[in-house]
Scaffold this active site. Structure first.
Site, PDB file in Angstrom:
ATOM      1  N   TYR A 168       7.600   2.576  -7.812  1.00 47.85           N
ATOM      2  CA  TYR A 168       7.188   1.163  -7.811  1.00 47.85           C
ATOM      3  C   TYR A 168       6.814   0.706  -9.221  1.00 47.85           C
ATOM      4  O   TYR A 168       7.099  -0.426  -9.618  1.00 47.85           O
ATOM      5  CB  TYR A 168       6.020   0.953  -6.847  1.00 47.85           C
ATOM      6  CG  TYR A 168       6.433   0.949  -5.384  1.00 47.85           C
ATOM      7  CD1 TYR A 168       7.395   0.062  -4.920  1.00 47.85           C
ATOM      8  CD2 TYR A 168       5.850   1.823  -4.468  1.00 47.85           C
ATOM      9  CE1 TYR A 168       7.776   0.047  -3.588  1.00 47.85           C
ATOM     10  CE2 TYR A 168       6.217   1.818  -3.131  1.00 47.85           C
ATOM     11  CZ  TYR A 168       7.189   0.930  -2.697  1.00 47.85           C
ATOM     12  OH  TYR A 168       7.569   0.903  -1.381  1.00 47.85           O
TER      13      TYR A 168
ATOM     14  N   GLU B  63       0.868  -1.179   0.000  1.00 48.95           N
ATOM     15  CA  GLU B  63       0.000   0.000   0.000  1.00 48.95           C
ATOM     16  C   GLU B  63       0.902   1.225   0.000  1.00 48.95           C
ATOM     17  O   GLU B  63       1.927   1.236   0.681  1.00 48.95           O
ATOM     18  CB  GLU B  63      -0.881   0.077   1.265  1.00 48.95           C
ATOM     19  CG  GLU B  63      -1.840  -1.062   1.455  1.00 48.95           C
ATOM     20  CD  GLU B  63      -1.195  -2.226   2.198  1.00 48.95           C
ATOM     21  OE1 GLU B  63      -0.231  -2.009   2.966  1.00 48.95           O
ATOM     22  OE2 GLU B  63      -1.645  -3.362   1.990  1.00 48.95           O
TER      23      GLU B  63
HETATM   24  C1  LIG Z   1      10.616   6.062  -2.833  1.00 48.59           C
HETATM   25  C2  LIG Z   1      12.061   6.104  -2.363  1.00 48.59           C
HETATM   26  C3  LIG Z   1      12.328   4.947  -1.398  1.00 48.59           C
HETATM   27  C4  LIG Z   1      12.978   5.955  -3.575  1.00 48.59           C
HETATM   28  O1  LIG Z   1      14.324   5.914  -3.107  1.00 48.59           O
HETATM   29  P1  LIG Z   1      15.549   6.386  -4.025  1.00 48.59           P
HETATM   30  O2  LIG Z   1      16.789   5.926  -3.378  1.00 48.59           O
HETATM   31  O3  LIG Z   1      15.430   7.825  -4.363  1.00 48.59           O
HETATM   32  O4  LIG Z   1      15.246   5.502  -5.315  1.00 48.59           O
HETATM   33  P2  LIG Z   1      16.126   5.394  -6.669  1.00 48.59           P
HETATM   34  O5  LIG Z   1      17.273   6.338  -6.644  1.00 48.59           O
HETATM   35  O6  LIG Z   1      16.425   3.968  -6.873  1.00 48.59           O
HETATM   36  O7  LIG Z   1      15.071   5.844  -7.747  1.00 48.59           O
HETATM   37  C5  LIG Z   1      14.471   7.118  -7.709  1.00 48.59           C
HETATM   38  C6  LIG Z   1      14.446   7.731  -9.091  1.00 48.59           C
HETATM   39  O8  LIG Z   1      15.728   8.224  -9.398  1.00 48.59           O
HETATM   40  C7  LIG Z   1      16.115   7.750 -10.680  1.00 48.59           C
HETATM   41  N1  LIG Z   1      17.560   7.620 -10.677  1.00 48.59           N
HETATM   42  C8  LIG Z   1      18.291   6.990  -9.743  1.00 48.59           C
HETATM   43  N2  LIG Z   1      19.605   7.062 -10.075  1.00 48.59           N
HETATM   44  C9  LIG Z   1      19.676   7.780 -11.231  1.00 48.59           C
HETATM   45  C10 LIG Z   1      20.732   8.205 -12.053  1.00 48.59           C
HETATM   46  N3  LIG Z   1      22.003   7.920 -11.777  1.00 48.59           N
HETATM   47  N4  LIG Z   1      20.425   8.925 -13.152  1.00 48.59           N
HETATM   48  C11 LIG Z   1      19.155   9.225 -13.443  1.00 48.59           C
HETATM   49  N5  LIG Z   1      18.097   8.846 -12.704  1.00 48.59           N
HETATM   50  C12 LIG Z   1      18.357   8.125 -11.611  1.00 48.59           C
HETATM   51  C13 LIG Z   1      15.422   6.444 -10.824  1.00 48.59           C
HETATM   52  O9  LIG Z   1      15.256   6.057 -12.167  1.00 48.59           O
HETATM   53  C14 LIG Z   1      14.098   6.731 -10.169  1.00 48.59           C
HETATM   54  O10 LIG Z   1      13.196   7.339 -11.065  1.00 48.59           O
HETATM   55  P3  LIG Z   1      11.613   6.968 -10.989  1.00 48.59           P
HETATM   56  O11 LIG Z   1      11.169   7.259  -9.566  1.00 48.59           O
HETATM   57  O12 LIG Z   1      11.049   7.889 -11.980  1.00 48.59           O
HETATM   58  O13 LIG Z   1      11.513   5.532 -11.297  1.00 48.59           O
HETATM   59  C15 LIG Z   1      12.403   7.470  -1.696  1.00 48.59           C
HETATM   60  O14 LIG Z   1      11.994   8.510  -2.551  1.00 48.59           O
HETATM   61  C16 LIG Z   1      11.745   7.660  -0.337  1.00 48.59           C
HETATM   62  O15 LIG Z   1      12.282   7.272   0.705  1.00 48.59           O
HETATM   63  N6  LIG Z   1      10.563   8.299  -0.340  1.00 48.59           N
HETATM   64  C17 LIG Z   1       9.846   8.596   0.905  1.00 48.59           C
HETATM   65  C18 LIG Z   1       9.270   7.340   1.522  1.00 48.59           C
HETATM   66  C19 LIG Z   1       8.348   6.623   0.569  1.00 48.59           C
HETATM   67  O16 LIG Z   1       7.620   7.230  -0.189  1.00 48.59           O
HETATM   68  N7  LIG Z   1       8.427   5.268   0.617  1.00 48.59           N
HETATM   69  C20 LIG Z   1       7.637   4.428  -0.277  1.00 48.59           C
HETATM   70  C21 LIG Z   1       6.260   4.231   0.225  1.00 48.59           C
HETATM   71  S1  LIG Z   1       6.269   3.078   1.573  1.00 48.59           S
END
Ligand SMILES: CC(C)(COP(=O)(O)OP(=O)(O)OC[C@H]1O[C@@H](n2cnc3c(N)ncnc32)[C@H](O)[C@@H]1OP(=O)(O)O)[C@@H](O)C(=O)NCCC(=O)NCCS
Length: 153
Positions: A120, A108
């Site tokens: 996701y 969720e």
């Molecule tokens: C959701 C969450 C866990 C993602 O973590 P993150 O470490 O930023 O994730 P990633 O870096 O793997 O990916 C994030 C985005 O950056 C992009 N990205 C990562 N490295 C990249 C790079 N070198 N160059 C370009 N884009 C990049 C990914 O493609 C991704 O894009 P998308 O979201 O459009 O698919 C983080 O934003 C978070 O903690 N959010 C708050 C809590 C939350 O919402 N949790 C989920 C619900 S429980």
């Protein structure tokens, strides 16, 4: 661009203050007790991301019954986002749940959390429905699902 060595590993009790600090900064809605309970009951699905000795993210996933895995929580500290740490945590938990013979993973997410929903979706999850007023503040949850393909031998 500075590249960092990210280690994805199992949660250890000494990580508890790091994880609670991240939870407080990112969600501030889960009782810390849940995290110790997850460690005690399903530690295989409790992972952290470590950079230079600091825990900067975590994921909690578990297999409550049969073939349906669940993701309880995933968070990365704001200053460490967009470096594939969330992706590394998610891919590792998918792999662990696959090894446990899960056929699907459900979760969720707040309907207003468009960034997480898109994140996701990038990893193959799709929306299966809405649960009205799921969260304490009345926000709806978007229900998502990932089918785990069998590994070809
Ligand atoms: C959701 C969450 C866990 C993602 O973590 P993150 O470490 O930023 O994730 P990633 O870096 O793997 O990916 C994030 C985005 O950056 C992009 N990205 C990562 N490295 C990249 C790079 N070198 N160059 C370009 N884009 C990049 C990914 O493609 C991704 O894009 P998308 O979201 O459009 O698919 C983080 O934003 C978070 O903690 N959010 C708050 C809590 C939350 O919402 N949790 C989920 C619900 S429980």
């Amino acid at each position: 661009m500075v590249t960092c060595l990210i280690i994805i590993r199992k949660f250890q009790p000494q990580d508890f203050p790091w994880v609670i600090n991240i939870e407080r900064k990112v969600f501030n809605e889960h009782d810390p007790f849940f995290y110790m309970q997850f460690y005690e009951t399903c530690s295989d699905g409790f992972l952290v991301a470590e950079i230079y000795g600091m825990v900067v993210g975590y994921i909690v996933g578990f297999l409550p019954s049969g073939k349906t895995g669940r993701i309880f929580s995933l968070a990365v500290l704001p200053e460490y986002r967009n470096r594939m740490i969330g992706s590394a945590l998610l891919e590792e938990i998918i792999s662990i749940l696959r090894e446990m013979k899960a056929a699907e993973i459900v979760l969720e997410v707040r309907s207003g959390n468009l960034k997480a929903r898109k994140f996701y979706e990038t990893h193959g999850f799709y929306k299966t429905g809405i649960q009205k007023g799921y969260y304490n503040d009345g926000e709806d949850a978007t229900l998502m699902r990932l089918e785990i393909p069998r590994k070809s031998i």
